[in-house]
Design an enzyme around this catalytic site. Structure first.
Site, PDB file in Angstrom:
ATOM      1  N   ASP A   1       0.815  -1.211   0.000  1.00  0.00           N
ATOM      2  CA  ASP A   1       0.000   0.000   0.000  1.00  0.00           C
ATOM      3  C   ASP A   1       0.849   1.261   0.000  1.00  0.00           C
ATOM      4  OD1 ASP A   1       0.943  -0.477   2.573  1.00  0.00           O
ATOM      5  OD2 ASP A   1      -0.972  -0.134   3.582  1.00  0.00           O
TER       6      ASP A   1
ATOM      7  N   ASP B   1       7.036   3.822   3.681  1.00  0.00           N
ATOM      8  CA  ASP B   1       7.392   4.924   4.575  1.00  0.00           C
ATOM      9  C   ASP B   1       8.897   4.849   4.821  1.00  0.00           C
ATOM     10  OD1 ASP B   1       7.698   6.758   6.587  1.00  0.00           O
ATOM     11  OD2 ASP B   1       6.134   5.982   7.879  1.00  0.00           O
TER      12      ASP B   1
ATOM     13  N   LYS C   1       6.017   7.591   0.384  1.00  0.00           N
ATOM     14  CA  LYS C   1       6.088   8.793   1.220  1.00  0.00           C
ATOM     15  C   LYS C   1       7.492   9.375   1.158  1.00  0.00           C
ATOM     16  CE  LYS C   1       3.508   8.614   5.161  1.00  0.00           C
ATOM     17  NZ  LYS C   1       3.255   8.486   6.615  1.00  0.00           N
TER      18      LYS C   1
ATOM     19  N   PHE D   1       0.320  11.602   7.428  1.00  0.00           N
ATOM     20  CA  PHE D   1      -0.364  10.333   7.638  1.00  0.00           C
ATOM     21  C   PHE D   1      -1.649  10.301   6.823  1.00  0.00           C
ATOM     22  CE2 PHE D   1      -2.673   6.944   9.707  1.00  0.00           C
ATOM     23  CZ  PHE D   1      -1.675   5.983   9.788  1.00  0.00           C
ATOM     24  N   VAL D   2      -1.719   9.334   5.906  1.00  0.00           N
ATOM     25  CA  VAL D   2      -2.875   9.264   4.999  1.00  0.00           C
ATOM     26  C   VAL D   2      -3.718   8.011   5.256  1.00  0.00           C
ATOM     27  CG1 VAL D   2      -1.762  10.622   3.179  1.00  0.00           C
ATOM     28  CG2 VAL D   2      -1.508   8.127   3.184  1.00  0.00           C
TER      29      VAL D   2
ATOM     30  N   ASP E   1      -5.512   2.421   6.703  1.00  0.00           N
ATOM     31  CA  ASP E   1      -6.302   2.629   7.926  1.00  0.00           C
ATOM     32  C   ASP E   1      -5.585   3.487   8.955  1.00  0.00           C
ATOM     33  OD1 ASP E   1      -4.274   0.675   8.642  1.00  0.00           O
ATOM     34  OD2 ASP E   1      -5.431   0.380  10.475  1.00  0.00           O
TER      35      ASP E   1
ATOM     36  N   ARG F   1     -10.544   2.599   6.052  1.00  0.00           N
ATOM     37  CA  ARG F   1     -10.133   1.817   4.874  1.00  0.00           C
ATOM     38  C   ARG F   1     -11.145   1.956   3.747  1.00  0.00           C
ATOM     39  NH1 ARG F   1      -5.938  -1.661   6.403  1.00  0.00           N
ATOM     40  NH2 ARG F   1      -6.064  -2.481   8.514  1.00  0.00           N
TER      41      ARG F   1
HETATM   42  P1  5GP Z   1       7.502   1.018   6.307  1.00  0.00           P
HETATM   43  O1  5GP Z   1       7.926  -0.362   6.670  1.00  0.00           O
HETATM   44  O2  5GP Z   1       7.820   1.366   4.870  1.00  0.00           O
HETATM   45  O3  5GP Z   1       8.023   2.050   7.264  1.00  0.00           O
HETATM   46  O4  5GP Z   1       5.950   1.100   6.520  1.00  0.00           O
HETATM   47  C1  5GP Z   1       5.079   0.541   5.637  1.00  0.00           C
HETATM   48  C2  5GP Z   1       3.754   0.267   6.321  1.00  0.00           C
HETATM   49  O5  5GP Z   1       3.450   1.288   7.272  1.00  0.00           O
HETATM   50  C3  5GP Z   1       2.644   0.311   5.317  1.00  0.00           C
HETATM   51  O6  5GP Z   1       2.394  -0.970   4.787  1.00  0.00           O
HETATM   52  C4  5GP Z   1       1.480   0.839   6.135  1.00  0.00           C
HETATM   53  O7  5GP Z   1       0.794  -0.226   6.755  1.00  0.00           O
HETATM   54  C5  5GP Z   1       2.107   1.697   7.199  1.00  0.00           C
HETATM   55  N1  5GP Z   1       2.085   3.137   6.883  1.00  0.00           N
HETATM   56  C6  5GP Z   1       3.128   3.955   6.608  1.00  0.00           C
HETATM   57  N2  5GP Z   1       2.737   5.211   6.389  1.00  0.00           N
HETATM   58  C7  5GP Z   1       1.393   5.209   6.500  1.00  0.00           C
HETATM   59  C8  5GP Z   1       0.391   6.247   6.353  1.00  0.00           C
HETATM   60  O8  5GP Z   1       0.625   7.431   6.049  1.00  0.00           O
HETATM   61  N3  5GP Z   1      -0.881   5.843   6.537  1.00  0.00           N
HETATM   62  C9  5GP Z   1      -1.233   4.562   6.854  1.00  0.00           C
HETATM   63  N4  5GP Z   1      -2.523   4.296   7.010  1.00  0.00           N
HETATM   64  N5  5GP Z   1      -0.326   3.569   7.003  1.00  0.00           N
HETATM   65  C10 5GP Z   1       0.985   3.895   6.820  1.00  0.00           C
END
Ligand code: 5GP
Length: 183
Positions: free
Chosen positions: A104, A107, A135, A156-157, A163, A169
């Site tokens: 999805d 980050d 992001k 944060f989206v 969610d 969602r």
């Molecule tokens: P990463 O491992 O890249 O730091 O984080 C990825 C996961 O963090 C995504 O699959 C998602 O579940 C969650 N996440 C990161 N940023 C956001 C955001 O802005 N909104 C939401 N709803 N989930 C996020």
């Protein structure tokens, strides 16, 4: 008791339903060309990528297997916990397969980098990564993403599968959540 509508918690819309559909169709076309004559194994990272995954697969013109995995680096908060947990693995043999991981949002990039390493030892023919959102945090350990829907600011989206504490969602668009909803 009257429960408020999720719309009320959205500060602003980043991508409308129509913009999302148009971009998903474009990525579907690119992936169709990339996997023409192949049978990729499409892996959906639950639960955030569920809508993106089902829309994307329907825009792909090739034979495919689909499976659903679940990994998380977030536990009801808006910040990454720094560790990734695999909650549900794929039951399909990846040996010699073109594996496509559909996420999805990226980050820190930790989840994707963890999944790529995990699946690489299963000797797939290739691993392709697709994320709906990326992001722009400038994280140094960001994994290389092959296909990306949209770049977004460091906010944060929610919506279109994403969610906060399991809500929002079902919003058909991507919106920035009002800060007072999680502070
Ligand atoms: P990463 O491992 O890249 O730091 O984080 C990825 C996961 O963090 C995504 O699959 C998602 O579940 C969650 N996440 C990161 N940023 C956001 C955001 O802005 N909104 C939401 N709803 N989930 C996020």
């Amino acid at each position: 008791m009257l429960i408020r509508s999720p719309e009320q918690d959205i500060q602003r819309i980043l991508f409308t339903e129509e913009e999302i559909a148009a971009r998903v169709a474009e990525i579907g076309k690119e992936l169709s060309a990339r996997f023409a004559g192949q049978k990729p194994l499409m892996l959906c990272v639950l639960r955030g990528a569920a809508f993106f995954f089902t829309d994307l697969c329907r825009k792909m013109d090739c034979m495919m297997d689909m499976d659903f995995i679940s990994a998380s680096s977030y536990f009801d908060g808006t910040k990454s916990s720094g560790t990734v947990r695999l909650m549900k693995d794929s039951s399909i043999d990846m040996t010699g397969r073109h594996v496509v991981i559909v996420e999805d949002i990226i980050d820190t990039g930790l989840t994707l980098s963890y999944l790529k390493k995990l699946f690489a030892v299963r000797e797939p023919l290739s691993i392709t990564t697709v994320t709906f959102l990326d992001k722009q945090t400038g994280e140094p350990n960001r994994e290389n993403v092959d296909y990306c829907g949209f770049l977004i600011p460091d906010e944060f989206v929610v919506g279109y599968g994403l969610d906060y504490a399991d809500y929002y969602r079902n919003l058909p668009y991507i919106g920035v959540l009002k800060e007072e909803c999680y502070l």
